[in-house]
Design an enzyme around this catalytic site. Structure first.
Site, mmCIF file in Angstrom:
data_model
loop_
_atom_site.group_PDB
_atom_site.id
_atom_site.type_symbol
_atom_site.label_atom_id
_atom_site.label_comp_id
_atom_site.label_asym_id
_atom_site.label_seq_id
_atom_site.Cartn_x
_atom_site.Cartn_y
_atom_site.Cartn_z
ATOM 1 N N HIS A 268 10.468 -16.383 -13.862
ATOM 2 C CA HIS A 268 9.515 -15.842 -12.874
ATOM 3 C C HIS A 268 10.198 -14.770 -12.024
ATOM 4 O O HIS A 268 9.616 -13.739 -11.715
ATOM 5 C CB HIS A 268 8.989 -16.956 -11.967
ATOM 6 C CG HIS A 268 8.194 -17.997 -12.695
ATOM 7 N ND1 HIS A 268 7.218 -17.673 -13.606
ATOM 8 C CD2 HIS A 268 8.207 -19.361 -12.652
ATOM 9 C CE1 HIS A 268 6.680 -18.788 -14.092
ATOM 10 N NE2 HIS A 268 7.263 -19.824 -13.529
ATOM 11 N N LEU B 171 -3.451 4.246 -6.096
ATOM 12 C CA LEU B 171 -3.682 3.212 -7.111
ATOM 13 C C LEU B 171 -4.156 1.953 -6.400
ATOM 14 O O LEU B 171 -3.587 1.564 -5.375
ATOM 15 C CB LEU B 171 -2.351 2.925 -7.830
ATOM 16 C CG LEU B 171 -2.288 1.717 -8.757
ATOM 17 C CD1 LEU B 171 -3.119 1.975 -10.014
ATOM 18 C CD2 LEU B 171 -0.838 1.413 -9.151
ATOM 19 N N ASP C 202 2.230 -13.061 -18.874
ATOM 20 C CA ASP C 202 2.577 -14.387 -19.408
ATOM 21 C C ASP C 202 3.930 -14.354 -20.126
ATOM 22 O O ASP C 202 4.339 -13.314 -20.647
ATOM 23 C CB ASP C 202 1.465 -14.826 -20.381
ATOM 24 C CG ASP C 202 1.542 -16.310 -20.682
ATOM 25 O OD1 ASP C 202 2.189 -17.060 -19.922
ATOM 26 O OD2 ASP C 202 0.946 -16.722 -21.692
HETATM 27 C C1 IPE Z 1 -2.263 -17.380 -17.489
HETATM 28 O O1 IPE Z 1 -1.096 -17.858 -18.040
HETATM 29 C C2 IPE Z 1 -2.130 -17.290 -15.991
HETATM 30 C C3 IPE Z 1 -1.198 -16.272 -15.497
HETATM 31 C C4 IPE Z 1 -0.538 -15.424 -16.231
HETATM 32 C C5 IPE Z 1 -1.043 -16.222 -14.073
HETATM 33 P P1 IPE Z 1 -0.885 -19.403 -18.355
HETATM 34 O O2 IPE Z 1 0.458 -19.533 -18.958
HETATM 35 O O3 IPE Z 1 -1.155 -20.212 -17.148
HETATM 36 O O4 IPE Z 1 -2.046 -19.680 -19.410
HETATM 37 P P2 IPE Z 1 -2.143 -20.754 -20.565
HETATM 38 O O5 IPE Z 1 -1.894 -22.094 -19.925
HETATM 39 O O6 IPE Z 1 -1.093 -20.425 -21.569
HETATM 40 O O7 IPE Z 1 -3.506 -20.581 -21.109
HETATM 41 C C1 IPE Z 2 3.470 -16.567 -16.582
HETATM 42 O O1 IPE Z 2 4.524 -17.155 -17.267
HETATM 43 C C2 IPE Z 2 3.573 -16.740 -15.090
HETATM 44 C C3 IPE Z 2 2.592 -17.682 -14.530
HETATM 45 C C4 IPE Z 2 1.651 -18.293 -15.194
HETATM 46 C C5 IPE Z 2 2.687 -17.958 -13.108
HETATM 47 P P1 IPE Z 2 4.485 -18.679 -17.682
HETATM 48 O O2 IPE Z 2 5.112 -19.479 -16.598
HETATM 49 O O3 IPE Z 2 3.127 -19.112 -18.083
HETATM 50 O O4 IPE Z 2 5.447 -18.654 -18.961
HETATM 51 P P2 IPE Z 2 5.250 -19.390 -20.350
HETATM 52 O O5 IPE Z 2 3.879 -19.060 -20.836
HETATM 53 O O6 IPE Z 2 5.398 -20.847 -20.074
HETATM 54 O O7 IPE Z 2 6.316 -18.848 -21.212
HETATM 55 MG MG MG Z 3 2.130 -19.080 -19.822
#
Ligand code: IPE
Ligand code: IPE
Ligand code: MG
Length: 248
Positions: A43, A137, A26
């Site tokens: 990303h 792995l 995240d």
């Molecule tokens: C969780 O992250 C999903 C992934 C890392 C793929 P999100 O950014 O979607 O989760 P929330 O919305 O903060 O809970």
């Molecule tokens: C995690 O990063 C990647 C996915 C959920 C696909 P985010 O896109 O949720 O990044 P933040 O949480 O908004 O910083």
């Molecule tokens: Mg996120």
């Protein structure tokens, strides 16, 4: 030896490694926003962290790594971001294929994979096939994944088996239930890592993390490197897991 090689050596020497590490990757969006860039920039930057963590886990001799790459709920993001993520995923699965084979990483996927765009699904199937003989792995990609959806899918299959007379409801226990989940061959995660500081599970592996050790770091996913992964493992090695019992 470099300091990082030393550190890997010390971690391996201590033993008590997690068999299975699950990661909620995240913070890509915030990483990009802090640089005044569009979210997709984050990303893209996060891809090198995926590579670093797969390498580090393999080098430590960890058996299984499950990476939360895209949740069921993530489909509700703006269409351009979803499309860009699918494009990145497709390119990643293609460009890393040879490298993953070389590293002995066997890739599998969990989630509602039928929801993926056909071209992403094809690349995924190709990657799964190409790495199917790898044994170092096990890397599981959680794609279009939701923990509740996984449990409901298991319950549905159990109900069908019961109706067909193939399963006795009174004989169903926890291990029997778990056999109907997406990855029955994997041990439950010992360690769950979440980057970027959020103290929540976000519908990840709800059943399997019943007794996982939780590790949350403020580090944003694109900054999570080999050293950051080692730090998570060292932290895990210092924990006392009790599973509800009292230690002698
Ligand atoms: C969780 O992250 C999903 C992934 C890392 C793929 P999100 O950014 O979607 O989760 P929330 O919305 O903060 O809970
Ligand atoms: C995690 O990063 C990647 C996915 C959920 C696909 P985010 O896109 O949720 O990044 P933040 O949480 O908004 O910083
Ligand atoms: Mg996120």
């Amino acid at each position: 030896m470099t300091p990082l090689e030393d550190r890997a050596h010390a971690i391996r020497a201590q033993g008590n490694l997690p068999r299975h590490v699950a990661v909620i990757m995240d913070g890509n969006g915030r990483w990009a926003e802090r640089r005044g860039q569009p979210r997709i920039f984050g990303h893209r930057a996060g891809m090198k962290s995926v590579r670093a963590v797969i390498e580090a886990a393999g080098d430590l001799g960890i058996e299984a790594l499950t990476l939360y790459a895209f949740s069921k709920e993530n489909w509700r993001r703006p269409a351009p971001e979803v499309q860009a993520l699918m494009g990145l995923l497709r390119r990643y699965m293609k460009s890393e294929r040879e490298e993953l084979v070389q590293r002995g990483a066997r890739v599998e996927a969990i989630g509602d994979l039928d929801q993926l765009e056909p071209s992403a699904r094809e690349e995924l199937d190709r990657l799964i096939e190409a790495t199917s003989g790898c044994e170092r792995l096990r890397v599981t990609l959680a794609l279009s994944y939701g923990g509740r959806a996984e449990i409901v899918a298991a319950a549905r299959r159990i109900a069908r088996a019961a109706v067909a007379g193939e399963l006795d409801p009174d004989a169903l226990d926890e291990a029997g239930f778990a056999r109907f989940l997406y990855s029955p061959h994997l041990p439950d995660p010992d360690l769950l890592v979440r980057t970027s500081g959020e103290m929540r599970i976000s519908n990840f592996l709800l059943w399997q993390i019943a007794y996982a050790e939780l590790y949350v770091t403020e580090t944003l996913w694109p900054d999570f490197d080999r050293a950051a992964f080692f730090e998570a493992i060292e932290d895990y090695q210092s924990r006392e897991r009790r599973f509800g019992k009292v230690m002698a």
